[in-house]
Structure formats: C-alpha cells, structure tokens
Design an enzyme around this catalytic site. Sequence first.
Site, PDB file in Angstrom:
ATOM      1  N   GLU A 240      -8.519   2.142  -4.054  1.00 35.56           N
ATOM      2  CA  GLU A 240      -8.749   0.784  -4.555  1.00 35.56           C
ATOM      3  C   GLU A 240      -7.502   0.160  -5.180  1.00 35.56           C
ATOM      4  OE1 GLU A 240     -12.414   0.618  -6.591  1.00 35.56           O
ATOM      5  OE2 GLU A 240     -11.851  -1.058  -7.881  1.00 35.56           O
ATOM      6  N   GLU A 266     -11.341  -7.554  -6.580  1.00 29.96           N
ATOM      7  CA  GLU A 266     -11.853  -7.931  -7.906  1.00 29.96           C
ATOM      8  C   GLU A 266     -10.928  -8.936  -8.586  1.00 29.96           C
ATOM      9  OE1 GLU A 266     -11.566  -3.685  -9.419  1.00 29.96           O
ATOM     10  OE2 GLU A 266     -10.997  -4.739 -11.242  1.00 29.96           O
ATOM     11  N   HIS A 316     -17.415  -5.505  -7.754  1.00 27.72           N
ATOM     12  CA  HIS A 316     -16.831  -4.903  -8.948  1.00 27.72           C
ATOM     13  C   HIS A 316     -17.827  -4.971 -10.105  1.00 27.72           C
ATOM     14  CE1 HIS A 316     -14.427  -5.538 -12.758  1.00 27.72           C
ATOM     15  NE2 HIS A 316     -14.042  -4.337 -12.374  1.00 27.72           N
ATOM     16  N   GLU A 336     -21.509  -0.753  -7.908  1.00 26.55           N
ATOM     17  CA  GLU A 336     -20.787   0.009  -8.928  1.00 26.55           C
ATOM     18  C   GLU A 336     -21.677   0.093 -10.165  1.00 26.55           C
ATOM     19  OE1 GLU A 336     -16.871  -1.557  -9.885  1.00 26.55           O
ATOM     20  OE2 GLU A 336     -16.367   0.240 -11.031  1.00 26.55           O
TER      21      GLU A 336
HETATM   22  O1  LIG Z   1     -14.272  -0.706 -11.968  1.00 29.68           O
HETATM   23  C1  LIG Z   1     -13.243  -1.148 -11.465  1.00 29.68           C
HETATM   24  O2  LIG Z   1     -13.098  -1.275 -10.257  1.00 29.68           O
HETATM   25  C2  LIG Z   1     -12.147  -1.573 -12.329  1.00 29.68           C
HETATM   26  O3  LIG Z   1     -11.137  -1.983 -11.811  1.00 29.68           O
HETATM   27  C3  LIG Z   1     -12.363  -1.463 -13.792  1.00 29.68           C
HETATM   28  C4  LIG Z   1     -11.121  -1.533 -14.607  1.00 29.68           C
HETATM   29  O4  LIG Z   1     -11.472  -1.521 -15.944  1.00 29.68           O
HETATM   30  C5  LIG Z   1     -10.133  -0.446 -14.350  1.00 29.68           C
HETATM   31  O5  LIG Z   1     -10.650   0.789 -14.543  1.00 29.68           O
HETATM   32 MG   LIG Z   2     -11.251  -1.730  -9.598  1.00 32.94          MG
END
Ligand SMILES: O=C(O)C(=O)C[C@@H](O)CO
Ligand SMILES: [Mg+2]
Length: 390
Positions: A240, A266, A316, A336
């Site tokens: 990601e 995101e 996200h 998620e």
């Molecule tokens: O959950 C995700 O995809 C994020 O990017 C969260 C972010 O806080 C980084 O861990």
């Molecule tokens: Mg992320």
Amino acid sequence: MKITKVRARVFEWKGHTVTPTPHFCSNAMDELWDKGDSMGTFRFHGWTTVEIETDTGLVGLGNVALAPRIAKAIIDQYLAPLVIGQDPFDYEYLWQRMYRATHAWGRKGIGMAAISGVDIAIWDLMGKAVNQPVFKLLGGRTKEKIPCYASKLYRTDLKSMQQEAQSYLDQGFKAMKMRFGYGPKDGPDGMRENLRSVAAVREVIGEDIDLMLECYMGWNLEYAKRMLPRLERFQPRWLEEPVIADDIDGYAELNQLTSIPISGGEHEFTHYGFRQLLEKRAVSVIQYDTNRVGGITAARKINAIAESFSVPVIPHAGQMHNYHLTMSTLASPMSEFFPVHDVEIGNELFYYLFEGDPEPVNGFLDLDDDTPGLGLSLNERYFDQFTIIE
Ligand SMILES: O=C(O)C(=O)C[C@@H](O)CO
Ligand SMILES: [Mg+2]
C-alpha cells in the site's frame, strides 16, 4: 424538506495518548533531513463533526477527519450558505454546487474533505427521512456480511507484533495489515528490518491468512523497486502507498513490476482522480476514504468506474460512511477495520467520538437493516476529554 442549519464542530482530543516509538510507521516525511517527530504530521487527534438540521426536526450527521479547524472554517464560511434552504434529496445538485463554487481551491485536499463531511450528513439525513439505512439507498445488501481485515500492527518489537497478529487470529480475522518502519534513509539494515518484520508476522499467521503491507508513502520509487522482488515470497495481498500520492507514474510502474498488487487512493480525491489512477493501471486496489474523497456522492461514482475496470474498492479506515458503500456494491469485497484501543495515531479516535459502529465477529461486520441513516451518533461519554470548538 429544507436544510435550516449546518453546525460544524471541532473536537480536539485532550485525553490520554500513547506516543509512537521511533520507526513506528514509515511515512512521507521520512525522506527529509529534519523529519522531527515524523509521524506527528500523520497523527489525527481532532475531528470535525457536521450536523445538518432541517425544518422537519431531522438531523443528519457527517464527519471530516483532516485538518479539523480548517474544515470547520470552510464549512461555516463557504459550504453552509450553499446548502441552507435547499432540499437534501437534491444531493447531486448540492454536491455540484459545493464542488463548482469552491473549484478555484477546493478540488483536492481539505476543500474536498469539507465537502465530504457535508455530503455524508446529507446522505444520513436522506436515510433518516425515508426510514432506511443508507446502504438501502445505495442499492441494498450485496453481501450477507462484510469481511473485514484488522488494521494495526505498527512496527514495534517483533515479539509484540507476533502477539498482536496472534490476537487477530484468535478473534477470527482472516486478514490483517501491518506497517513498515523503515525506508530509503535506513540503508541495508532498514531493508533487512522490514523483511524481518514481514517474516515474523507470516511465521505466526501462516500462508492462508491475507497479509497487507503498508508503506504510508514512506518509500521512494527506487527503494520500492528494490523491495518488491524481495517481498514476493511473502505473497502479500497488496502493498500500500509505496510512494507519495502524486507520483502516479511511479504507482503504475510498481504495479506492473512484480506479482504484488499495489494499492492506494486514501490521498486521492473525486471520481476524476480515480479515473486517472485506473486508466494508468496505477493501482490494483482502490482505497478512497469517503470522508475525504467527496463523500458518498463521489464514492458511489468511483465504485461504478472501478467495477468497470474490475478493480476492487476496499475503502480506507472502515467506519460507517465507508461500510454502507461497501455493503451496497459488488466492487467492494471487504472493509478495513481499526481495532479499538488507546488513542495513538488517532485512527481509533473515531470510537471515542461516535457510537453505532458494528463490532466484527469472526472477521465479519454487519449493518442493521432497521437502523435508518448511517446509524451513527455522537458519543457524549467522552465529551469531557475533548476541547470542543463551536
Ligand atoms: O489504514 C491505513 O491504510 C492508513 O494509512 C492509516 C494510517 O494511519 C497509517 O497507518
Ligand atoms: Mg493506508
């Protein structure tokens, strides 16, 4: 029905927080020589809530998670006057009104995030007005339940990461996402550390559990090109945001490089942004966040485009505004899910501010057929732990 008032409030957390340890999560600040508290920029300890009142007494609730004070100012100064006096069922017209009126500065970033908060409140309102959950307005239930993946596993010591991974297995999750802690500036040692952490988690979860790998824009193209072949043997479900969101050609190159699907989105905005990502084959998984991307009105358009490209949408952050979209489209196979815990990065702050989110059972979430709107309300239990700005 007419909108009579838009009330945007900022909630800034002043309660207990857990400070992330060094190398907790690679991120876009890591390339700078003076990154300071690099994860500081990416900790979200404030939220904007948007309550839209109507002449019927119904109130719709939306939210924005980025730059809360700025989002509130945008809503108060620019967006509220555009929607007051209007019928919330004219959601497409209202979206275009907000999008076009702020076009000089609002198309991407906090302008669009503020529009998203208003749009989410409008959809909540429409659901409440017809006494239906929002997913019913979006097409209905396309799956019995929503499979979800546990998303935390920040880089700490490997034993703790393994215990955390085991706890998700024990709760019945069939998929989980972990974060890298090291990037280009950390040299061969950092590269080895990144590989060790994936090996450690894989060792606990075995081959049959999906493992997602998060870079959070903390790598660059050259580093990612060196890492991807080394990661192939771990068979991640996806890798990601390897590079910053603007390097779309970098995403496209990485997405063709190995068998590992590249995910992102995101930090992308509206259906126009996603059309570009899809046309360039830059991502194999789309991860918009409804409270940034342009709200439900924009997200449903992205779902339609993604479906035509056969690219899955796994938004996200989970959370209600995303779950309703995921429930109502076959383009979205999964959600998620941020586990509930002490306030750290801030993803988990959602649960201190809102209530109504479903809890996963054996790795699945469900939405209630009988709860109108998004099913979310403000959780006043923790109000004394926030500074609230009206
Ligand atoms: O959950 C995700 O995809 C994020 O990017 C969260 C972010 O806080 C980084 O861990
Ligand atoms: Mg992320």
